[in-house]
Design an enzyme around this catalytic site. Sequence first.
Site, PDB file in Angstrom:
ATOM      1  N   LYS A 112       0.845  -1.260   0.103  1.00 29.42           N
ATOM      2  CA  LYS A 112       0.055   0.039   0.051  1.00 29.42           C
ATOM      3  C   LYS A 112       0.970   1.350  -0.085  1.00 29.42           C
ATOM      4  CE  LYS A 112      -3.970  -2.790   2.145  1.00 29.42           C
ATOM      5  NZ  LYS A 112      -4.745  -2.480   3.346  1.00 29.42           N
ATOM      6  N   GLU A 118      -9.891 -10.040  -8.119  1.00 29.07           N
ATOM      7  CA  GLU A 118      -8.879  -8.818  -7.557  1.00 29.07           C
ATOM      8  C   GLU A 118      -7.962  -8.850  -8.934  1.00 29.07           C
ATOM      9  OE1 GLU A 118      -9.201  -9.263  -2.915  1.00 29.07           O
ATOM     10  OE2 GLU A 118      -7.436  -9.773  -3.722  1.00 29.07           O
ATOM     11  N   ASN A 167      -2.378  -0.444   6.923  1.00 28.52           N
ATOM     12  CA  ASN A 167      -1.864  -1.505   7.515  1.00 28.52           C
ATOM     13  C   ASN A 167      -1.014  -2.271   6.675  1.00 28.52           C
ATOM     14  OD1 ASN A 167      -3.776  -2.362   5.656  1.00 28.52           O
ATOM     15  ND2 ASN A 167      -4.888  -4.005   7.123  1.00 28.52           N
ATOM     16  N   TYR A 199     -12.848  -3.008  -3.344  1.00 30.41           N
ATOM     17  CA  TYR A 199     -13.383  -3.093  -2.040  1.00 30.41           C
ATOM     18  C   TYR A 199     -14.773  -2.995  -1.849  1.00 30.41           C
ATOM     19  CZ  TYR A 199      -8.596  -2.547  -0.328  1.00 30.41           C
ATOM     20  OH  TYR A 199      -7.132  -2.774  -0.003  1.00 30.41           O
ATOM     21  N   HIS A 225      -1.829  -5.698   1.329  1.00 29.82           N
ATOM     22  CA  HIS A 225      -3.005  -6.666   1.051  1.00 29.82           C
ATOM     23  C   HIS A 225      -2.710  -7.822   0.570  1.00 29.82           C
ATOM     24  CE1 HIS A 225      -7.057  -7.486  -0.559  1.00 29.82           C
ATOM     25  NE2 HIS A 225      -6.175  -8.062  -1.739  1.00 29.82           N
TER      26      HIS A 225
HETATM   27  P1  ADP Z   1      -7.686  -7.888   5.152  1.00 31.69           P
HETATM   28  O1  ADP Z   1      -6.931  -6.664   4.307  1.00 31.69           O
HETATM   29  O2  ADP Z   1      -6.723  -8.430   6.131  1.00 31.69           O
HETATM   30  O3  ADP Z   1      -8.254  -8.894   4.173  1.00 31.69           O
HETATM   31  P2  ADP Z   1     -10.260  -6.805   5.458  1.00 31.69           P
HETATM   32  O4  ADP Z   1     -10.868  -7.418   3.938  1.00 31.69           O
HETATM   33  O5  ADP Z   1     -11.241  -7.172   6.465  1.00 31.69           O
HETATM   34  O6  ADP Z   1      -8.816  -7.244   5.774  1.00 31.69           O
HETATM   35  O7  ADP Z   1     -10.332  -5.426   5.267  1.00 31.69           O
HETATM   36  C1  ADP Z   1      -9.868  -4.599   4.140  1.00 31.69           C
HETATM   37  C2  ADP Z   1      -8.891  -3.311   4.131  1.00 31.69           C
HETATM   38  O8  ADP Z   1      -9.857  -2.527   5.182  1.00 31.69           O
HETATM   39  C3  ADP Z   1      -7.807  -3.638   5.496  1.00 31.69           C
HETATM   40  O9  ADP Z   1      -6.581  -4.161   4.931  1.00 31.69           O
HETATM   41  C4  ADP Z   1      -7.486  -2.415   6.029  1.00 31.69           C
HETATM   42  O10 ADP Z   1      -6.911  -1.331   5.187  1.00 31.69           O
HETATM   43  C5  ADP Z   1      -9.025  -1.664   6.173  1.00 31.69           C
HETATM   44  N1  ADP Z   1      -9.662  -1.844   7.417  1.00 31.69           N
HETATM   45  C6  ADP Z   1     -10.172  -3.157   7.447  1.00 31.69           C
HETATM   46  N2  ADP Z   1     -10.770  -3.089   8.985  1.00 31.69           N
HETATM   47  C7  ADP Z   1     -10.528  -1.814   9.378  1.00 31.69           C
HETATM   48  C8  ADP Z   1     -10.974  -1.152  10.568  1.00 31.69           C
HETATM   49  N3  ADP Z   1     -11.402  -1.569  11.474  1.00 31.69           N
HETATM   50  N4  ADP Z   1     -10.751   0.142  10.507  1.00 31.69           N
HETATM   51  C9  ADP Z   1      -9.703   0.735   9.430  1.00 31.69           C
HETATM   52  N5  ADP Z   1      -9.623   0.354   8.357  1.00 31.69           N
HETATM   53  C10 ADP Z   1      -9.956  -0.998   8.278  1.00 31.69           C
HETATM   54 MG    MG Z   2      -9.917  -8.856   2.933  1.00 31.28          MG
END
Ligand code: ADP
Ligand code: MG
Length: 176
Positions: A13, A134, A120, A54, A123
């Site tokens: 990211k 994707e 974070n 998303y 992805h």
């Molecule tokens: P992952 O990326 O681990 O598959 P998710 O698909 O649940 O997680 O979420 C997609 C993305 O949305 C995450 O990587 C993160 O950037 C963001 N995200 C998820 N949960 C939160 C949250 N509680 N607060 C802020 N951003 C979030």
């Molecule tokens: Mg995800």
Amino acid sequence: MELRLQLTLAILKPHLVSNPFAVKEIRQLLLKNQFNVIKWKKHRISMEEASKFYEEHKKKFFYNRLVTFVTSGPSEMYILAKINAINDWRRLMGPTKVFKAQFEAPNTIRGTFGLSDTRNATHGSDSDESAKREISILFPDFNYDLWFKMEEESFRMEKVDFIENEFVHKKRLLIN
Ligand code: ADP
Ligand code: MG
């Protein structure tokens, strides 16, 4: 355990890509963990791509900050191949929530480079179905099914070369 290779989509990211040290570390981690790099590019995700990508999170409270963030600057996206690529990459990433990652899995990518739950670091696709979807959004020219038909076996048999200056693995061309 599945014997066929699996494809996954990994994204570094924007805040990570702006840190060359982090990119280098993660690239080393990919090679050390025997991922094949099928294709990669540095690309700023458009709002249109982000909203498709998303889609499942559209109703979530964090959706707006998520799409704003991922479109804020260039990302690096990688199509990776390996047996169990999806789980292996997610294991290297660590938990979605950075504070959890820092506490429970400090040596993971998110534990090391994550800044917040939104930023974070990386992805990773969560299933074959997600990987295919994707990849089609971010690499519209890549034919997922054709790759399995034409390339998977060579990669599985390790008949590939790593092209260091392109950071990519390519099927070895046998000249007789
Ligand atoms: P992952 O990326 O681990 O598959 P998710 O698909 O649940 O997680 O979420 C997609 C993305 O949305 C995450 O990587 C993160 O950037 C963001 N995200 C998820 N949960 C939160 C949250 N509680 N607060 C802020 N951003 C979030
Ligand atoms: Mg995800």
